[in-house]
Design a protein around this motif. Sequence first.
Motif, short mmCIF file in Angstrom:
data_model
loop_
_atom_site.label_atom_id
_atom_site.label_comp_id
_atom_site.label_asym_id
_atom_site.label_seq_id
_atom_site.Cartn_x
_atom_site.Cartn_y
_atom_site.Cartn_z
N TRP A 185 121.91 -38.88 17.38
CA TRP A 185 122.39 -40.45 18.44
C TRP A 185 122.69 -40.08 19.43
O TRP A 185 122.42 -40.36 20.95
CB TRP A 185 123.33 -41.06 17.75
N HIS A 186 123.67 -39.43 19.77
CA HIS A 186 124.02 -38.95 21.80
C HIS A 186 123.49 -37.57 22.26
O HIS A 186 123.53 -37.08 23.55
CB HIS A 186 125.80 -38.85 21.41
N GLY A 187 122.48 -37.40 20.93
CA GLY A 187 121.29 -35.92 22.13
C GLY A 187 119.80 -36.29 22.17
O GLY A 187 119.64 -36.74 22.90
N THR A 188 119.48 -35.61 21.60
CA THR A 188 118.30 -36.00 21.21
C THR A 188 117.26 -36.96 20.62
O THR A 188 115.87 -37.55 20.48
CB THR A 188 116.99 -34.44 20.19
N ARG A 189 118.09 -37.84 19.55
CA ARG A 189 118.21 -38.90 18.91
C ARG A 189 116.83 -38.55 17.73
O ARG A 189 116.04 -40.19 17.62
CB ARG A 189 117.79 -39.67 20.13
N GLY A 190 116.78 -37.77 17.34
CA GLY A 190 115.28 -37.47 16.29
C GLY A 190 116.97 -36.62 15.30
O GLY A 190 118.32 -37.32 15.51
N CYS A 191 116.02 -36.02 14.42
CA CYS A 191 117.23 -35.52 13.35
C CYS A 191 118.53 -34.18 13.89
O CYS A 191 118.26 -33.48 15.27
CB CYS A 191 116.17 -34.43 12.24
N ARG A 192 119.66 -34.07 13.75
CA ARG A 192 120.58 -33.27 13.88
C ARG A 192 120.15 -31.84 13.07
O ARG A 192 119.77 -31.86 12.52
CB ARG A 192 121.53 -33.37 13.40
N ASP A 193 120.96 -30.92 13.87
CA ASP A 193 120.61 -29.44 13.31
C ASP A 193 120.88 -29.25 11.50
O ASP A 193 121.85 -30.07 11.46
CB ASP A 193 121.12 -28.06 13.75
N VAL A 223 113.98 -44.36 12.92
CA VAL A 223 114.12 -43.45 13.83
C VAL A 223 113.54 -42.12 13.40
O VAL A 223 113.59 -40.94 14.75
CB VAL A 223 114.88 -43.47 15.07
N HIS A 224 113.12 -41.38 12.60
CA HIS A 224 112.77 -40.42 11.63
C HIS A 224 112.17 -39.99 12.14
O HIS A 224 110.93 -40.35 12.44
CB HIS A 224 113.56 -40.85 9.96
N ASP A 225 112.33 -38.44 12.60
CA ASP A 225 111.20 -37.23 13.25
C ASP A 225 110.99 -36.91 11.92
O ASP A 225 111.64 -36.52 10.93
CB ASP A 225 111.39 -36.99 14.22
N GLU A 226 109.92 -36.06 12.26
CA GLU A 226 109.29 -34.72 11.04
C GLU A 226 110.71 -34.14 9.90
O GLU A 226 111.31 -34.13 9.13
CB GLU A 226 108.76 -34.57 11.29
#
Length: 256
Positions: A185-193, A223-226
């Motif tokens: 949420w505080h970075g890419t707003r995509g999946c965490r590592d 909001v899920h990315d691949e």
Amino acid sequence: MKTGPIWQALVDRLDQMQEAGQRADFWLRDDDAIEPTAALHRLLDLTDRFSVPLTLAVIPAHTDARLERCLAGRRDISIAVHGWSHENHAPPGEKRQELGGHRPGGTVSEELRAGYARLKALFPASFVPLLVPPWNRIDTDIAAGLGGIGFRALSVFGPEASGKAAALLRPGLQIINTHVDVIDWHGTRGCRDHVQIVRDILTRVEQVAKGGGTVGILTHHLVHDENVWVFLSKLFETTATHPACRWRNVSDLIGR
């Protein structure tokens, strides 16, 4: 099953728990459901494929019978109350909050009462008396009145043993939290590592092995990315059939 080192570490820990006669209970909470979308259908199909029960935190003010028709006939779906309208009432400079002390307590309670009644009427077979506060934040005075509305459980984020969770605990109200968030949420707003997410799961599994509780996974299908879908598929593949892991319906956890 081919797996990377971090996934193998999770399998190895579950193997150890199996040998010790222990099991870890996992549960899945997905927030902000309103209506049928391609992302929601993808989540439903994925959880159904691995027989993973799903708790949908639904926003009462914005949902309607379309979601009810979408979920009709699906097994292992639980509907929780996600506030009322997911509207921020905190002033600028403060963390976003709908269920805070920024409005009269009676106003907030009446909205929660309306949300409870609306979702219970829309989803009579899958409704659970569980409140999921938007942004995982709720004022302690609001939490104190949840039992009078009919709620039996509250779900925010973090260890149940923390001081924050303890402050919300009231007689007759159970805390069933999520502990691992897949979104950055505080970075890419995509999946965490993926490695970091699995490490968080391993940390929580250790806490469960020592002190009980559950491993709560938090997702937001809209909001899920691949990479999130890849992660969830791998997580379910790794855990869903392991003898030391049980994916639980939250209705089974309430009152346990």
